[in-house]
Design a protein around this motif. Structure first.
Motif, mmCIF file in Angstrom:
data_model
loop_
_atom_site.group_PDB
_atom_site.id
_atom_site.type_symbol
_atom_site.label_atom_id
_atom_site.label_comp_id
_atom_site.label_asym_id
_atom_site.label_seq_id
_atom_site.Cartn_x
_atom_site.Cartn_y
_atom_site.Cartn_z
ATOM 1 N N ASP B 82 66.611 69.050 99.236
ATOM 2 C CA ASP B 82 67.183 70.270 99.824
ATOM 3 C C ASP B 82 68.539 70.622 99.225
ATOM 4 N N SER B 83 68.901 69.971 98.099
ATOM 5 C CA SER B 83 70.266 70.136 97.585
ATOM 6 C C SER B 83 70.348 70.938 96.289
ATOM 7 N N SER B 84 69.204 71.314 95.712
ATOM 8 C CA SER B 84 69.252 71.841 94.339
ATOM 9 C C SER B 84 69.053 73.338 94.186
ATOM 10 N N ILE B 85 68.248 73.921 95.063
ATOM 11 C CA ILE B 85 67.931 75.331 94.827
ATOM 12 C C ILE B 85 68.328 76.199 96.021
ATOM 13 N N ALA B 86 68.330 77.497 95.770
ATOM 14 C CA ALA B 86 68.533 78.468 96.846
ATOM 15 C C ALA B 86 67.667 79.681 96.551
ATOM 16 N N ALA B 87 67.160 80.314 97.615
ATOM 17 C CA ALA B 87 66.476 81.596 97.488
ATOM 18 C C ALA B 87 67.293 82.619 98.264
ATOM 19 N N VAL B 88 67.436 83.816 97.698
ATOM 20 C CA VAL B 88 68.321 84.811 98.295
ATOM 21 C C VAL B 88 67.526 86.039 98.735
ATOM 22 N N GLY B 89 67.792 86.513 99.946
ATOM 23 C CA GLY B 89 67.205 87.757 100.436
ATOM 24 C C GLY B 89 68.304 88.739 100.776
ATOM 25 N N LEU B 90 68.112 89.989 100.383
ATOM 26 C CA LEU B 90 69.106 91.020 100.670
ATOM 27 C C LEU B 90 68.396 92.233 101.265
ATOM 28 N N GLU B 91 69.004 92.844 102.259
ATOM 29 C CA GLU B 91 68.462 94.090 102.786
ATOM 30 C C GLU B 91 69.453 95.228 102.597
ATOM 31 N N VAL B 92 68.952 96.327 102.026
ATOM 32 C CA VAL B 92 69.740 97.556 101.965
ATOM 33 C C VAL B 92 69.306 98.383 103.151
ATOM 34 N N ASN B 93 70.218 98.825 103.997
ATOM 35 C CA ASN B 93 69.823 99.821 104.975
ATOM 36 C C ASN B 93 70.797 100.983 104.926
ATOM 37 N N VAL B 94 70.668 101.934 105.813
ATOM 38 C CA VAL B 94 71.444 103.162 105.699
ATOM 39 C C VAL B 94 72.942 102.857 105.696
ATOM 40 N N ASP B 95 73.369 101.895 106.506
ATOM 41 C CA ASP B 95 74.802 101.685 106.657
ATOM 42 C C ASP B 95 75.277 100.255 106.395
ATOM 43 N N VAL B 148 69.491 79.500 91.697
ATOM 44 C CA VAL B 148 68.862 80.565 92.482
ATOM 45 C C VAL B 148 67.460 80.795 91.904
ATOM 46 N N VAL B 149 66.427 80.494 92.707
ATOM 47 C CA VAL B 149 65.055 80.587 92.197
ATOM 48 C C VAL B 149 64.496 82.005 92.276
ATOM 49 N N GLY B 150 65.125 82.858 93.073
ATOM 50 C CA GLY B 150 64.622 84.227 93.154
ATOM 51 C C GLY B 150 65.416 85.036 94.150
ATOM 52 N N VAL B 151 65.364 86.362 93.958
ATOM 53 C CA VAL B 151 66.090 87.286 94.814
ATOM 54 C C VAL B 151 65.096 88.310 95.349
ATOM 55 N N SER B 152 65.125 88.517 96.657
ATOM 56 C CA SER B 152 64.269 89.523 97.279
ATOM 57 C C SER B 152 65.139 90.651 97.827
ATOM 58 N N VAL B 153 64.759 91.879 97.574
ATOM 59 C CA VAL B 153 65.520 93.019 98.087
ATOM 60 C C VAL B 153 64.625 93.845 99.008
ATOM 61 N N ALA B 154 65.059 94.017 100.251
ATOM 62 C CA ALA B 154 64.306 94.794 101.240
ATOM 63 C C ALA B 154 64.897 96.194 101.333
ATOM 64 N N VAL B 155 64.037 97.201 101.325
ATOM 65 C CA VAL B 155 64.480 98.596 101.398
ATOM 66 C C VAL B 155 63.595 99.322 102.422
ATOM 67 N N PRO B 156 64.198 100.206 103.254
ATOM 68 C CA PRO B 156 63.376 100.982 104.191
ATOM 69 C C PRO B 156 62.682 102.091 103.411
ATOM 70 N N ALA B 157 61.594 101.730 102.732
ATOM 71 C CA ALA B 157 61.026 102.648 101.749
ATOM 72 C C ALA B 157 59.607 102.262 101.413
ATOM 73 N N LEU B 158 58.941 103.197 100.747
ATOM 74 C CA LEU B 158 57.661 102.926 100.136
ATOM 75 C C LEU B 158 57.943 102.360 98.750
ATOM 76 N N ILE B 159 57.333 101.207 98.456
ATOM 77 C CA ILE B 159 57.618 100.518 97.197
ATOM 78 C C ILE B 159 56.333 100.409 96.388
ATOM 79 N N ASP B 160 56.435 100.679 95.097
ATOM 80 C CA ASP B 160 55.276 100.472 94.238
ATOM 81 C C ASP B 160 55.708 99.643 93.038
ATOM 82 N N LEU B 405 55.817 81.643 91.811
ATOM 83 C CA LEU B 405 57.169 81.943 91.338
ATOM 84 C C LEU B 405 57.495 80.865 90.305
ATOM 85 N N PRO B 406 58.138 81.245 89.190
ATOM 86 C CA PRO B 406 58.471 80.212 88.204
ATOM 87 C C PRO B 406 59.326 79.126 88.848
#
Lengths: 422, 422
Positions: B82-95, B148-160, B405-406
């Motif tokens: 539990d000491s070597s990696i991190a995964a990051v999540g970010l959310e963009v919202n209106v404010d 950092v093994v990966g970054v996830s970005v959440a958006v209040p949106a339709l994503i393709d 995920l790699p």
């Protein structure tokens, strides 16, 4: 009894691999054993052993030689054996039994439509009639010499693990149909044939996905147009059943809070606005009797309504067009929630399609949030009243491929192919 | 360039097997290599090689000895590192931007909430701000020495496929966010870190399923209570996206054909009846400014509405209770279509929950066809405004386990454990 988990697990691996080879031969047929090995990653000895096993079970056969192969010893090619097995699908509905048998290539072998008043008969009598129909089907010359690998029974009902918990239009509650049928089939000499019971709308959706005019659309909805309106939803090709089997109850989406009364006790449900009963009362008001409609009534009145609409009768056309608008509103809700790629209208909606579809399509687009209804097309089924039976038979073949159904017993010992005399 | 399919396929098998061993250690930890071999069916040599590889990558470590083992040479036990990696999540919202980092055990390492006017900033400036926030996060002492093994970005949106095709509340259209962020992260020295972009409601649902108060409920719906109302639907633990990504648009289910106007141009949508704007205009009419509400306005007014309701103010209580009834009607539609086992209300619905929930629950039961709403519970989220960010980080760890995920590069050559000195 204790079973060593290692043994069970080996057996499972063997079954899974038999399914993998069966699927691969289906995809690549005709193909060599080497091609199967290369496609699956299994080694050639294993593939030869699995192929010999599938041949002994009557699922794979050898066919001709590979004429494209220029170098080395000509290889024998493999194909599916379409002569040994059959899968049977049966649908119970309010006024008929529909039964279909297909071969390993999903081709129809025998199909029958039997008028039967399932509602008056009651569950036990109906089970006896189903078992009788199935054993008559198994004895049909069209299935002569074939092993029945499984039987699927479709019911317009909520099903929980083989038990019909609630079939409002049949008046059944908590009927252990799978158990009843397994017992009756044993008495009829069909011991051990796997029996499955599933919802008619789900199996209609499976049929559309596997063999309908729009086969291959993985996110589709099949709308039953029988006495009730139910939906079978496929997500990625698999039925969406929900956490307790109630998914697809679109007949009771409330479209107008203070709309007409529905049989469920609420108001303004889709079924109360666009169900067959409402459509017929609007389209041919003078012909509808003043009592609950029987299955016979419905079939006759639908024909009459379509005939009048074809002749330009404004009352009939108006009723069908209104129903189309309400269906479109209901579909927009489905589209807002699950965004399917295709909705297929089945059952009695098919003959009424020419007058339902234009408004239904326009309203599903107008009332959906996604532009153009998220690309969802609305089409008519080409599978008629045998859709659910066909879907059940088809699902059995698919389960065989997926290693989820017992394979037929070997007819002859599994021996490797004799050495090539050339 | 031609790549031999055999090689690619071998590489894929190796990656898949690394994932299998990682998952198995997660489930059985602490466990011996022999236990991993037995649980996976892989042979012991293969398991040793895979474990060595995972140790070199900082994902698995050795821990203590198996004291329960009485016979033979004591085995070294394995656990997740539990000491070597991190995964990051970010959310963009209106404010705001919300960002969370978790370790391999899904434990929170760092969490931040940054006020940010994403609507005024525009997409490109926002992307720069996101990249800046991410590289600041990667440099945080809490992540010191971690990959950092990966970054996830959440958006209040339709994503393709990494592109934000439509984010109405942000005013974005067709923003290739994944590409923009990958470029910006390369400039910031985070080259090659995988970036994913997903819908905020879907990731909120993932967070509820993996780490929320009702974790493990596989058929659940997460309802965002932000400026809009969106739903993330999980079926069998996987997001239901629909055929073109529009699934879950429950904010625009039409509940009353001639109801109040909605921002989408239709009438009587759930959002027009129970969206935050409508709730606030009903609950604290004297405080709502005569202009579109900013994110700041909303946070402030929600607090005021809750305070008044707590004080027994009839206007505030009435508005919240009415909204609860409409929410219940909307949920009944969801229940009729997909029959979830659980609906979790998130965002601003949480502080308003005490006044929303009673009517919402009662109405969802009364308006569903299935008895007792098919067993569906309605609960409040415990994850607050960081649900989507948390869901994204969590989904990254899950992808690592699933071999999707790699894996991080080996830090040291993968060598087998030194022989036991004992």
């Amino acid at each position: 009894m204790t079973v060593g988990s290692g043994t069970v697990s080996f057996q499972r691996v063997r079954e899974t691999n038999l399914g993998v080879v069966l699927r691969t031969v289906r995809e690549l047929s005709p193909c060599s054993r080497a091609a199967v090995a290369s496609a699956t990653g299994l080694n050639k000895t294993t593939v030869s052993s699995l192929v010999a096993d599938l041949m002994a079970r009557g699922l794979v056969r050898e066919t001709g030689r590979n004429s494209r192969q220029r170098v080395g010893r000509p290889g024998v090619l493999l194909a599916l054996d379409d002569s040994s097995i059959a899968a049977v699908g049966l649908e119970v509905n309010v006024d008929y039994l529909s039964v279909v048998a297909v071969d390993l290539l999903q081709r129809e072998l025998v199909s029958r439509h039997v008028p039967f008043d399932a509602r008056s008969a009651g569950a036990r009598e109906c089970a006896r009639h189903i078992a009788h129909t199935l054993s008559a089907m198994a004895a049909d010359p069209g299935l002569s010499g074939r092993t029945v690998v499984g039987v699927s029974v479709a019911v317009p009902a909520l099903i929980d693990d083989g038990t019909v918990t609630h079939a409002p239009n049949l008046g059944w509650r908590d009927v252990p149909l799978r158990g009843l049928l397994s017992d009756l089939l044993r008495e009829a000499g069909m011991e051990g044939v796997p029996v499955r019971v599933d919802n008619d709308a789900n199996l209609g959706a499976v049929a559309e996905y596997r063999v309908g005019s729009f086969a291959g659309t993985a996110d589709l909805v099949y709308l039953t147009g029988e006495v009730g309106i139910g939906a079978g939803l496929l997500v990625g090709g698999e039925p969406l059943r929900g956490s307790s089997g109630f998914a697809g109850e679109v007949g009771h989406l409330s479209l107008v809070p203070d709309g007409p009364e529905c049989a469920c006790g609420r108001r303004g449900c889709l079924e109360a606005l666009a169900g067959i009963g409402t459509i017929l009362r609007g389209a041919v008001p003078d012909l509808v009797p003043d009592r609950p409609l029987s299955g016979d009534d419905v079939a006759r009145l639908v024909e009459a309504a379509v005939e009048r609409a074809r002749g330009g009768d404004a009352t009939a056309v108006g009723a069908l067009e209104r129903a189309g608008t309400w269906l479109g509103r209901g579909l927009a809700m489905l589209i807002n929630v699950t965004n399917p790629g295709l909705v297929v209208l089945g059952g009695y909606f098919v003959p009424m399609g020419p007058w339902l579809l234009p408004n239904c399509r326009a309203e599903s687009v107008a009332s959906s949030f996604a532009p153009g209804a998220g690309g969802c097309r609305v089409e008519l089924s080409s599978l008629g009243l045998s859709a659910a039976a066909r879907g059940g038979a088809t699902a059995m073949i698919h389960s065989l491929d997926a290693g989820l159904l017992p394979l037929p017993e070997p007819r002859a010992p599994a021996v490797p192919t004799a050495p090539d005399p050339a």
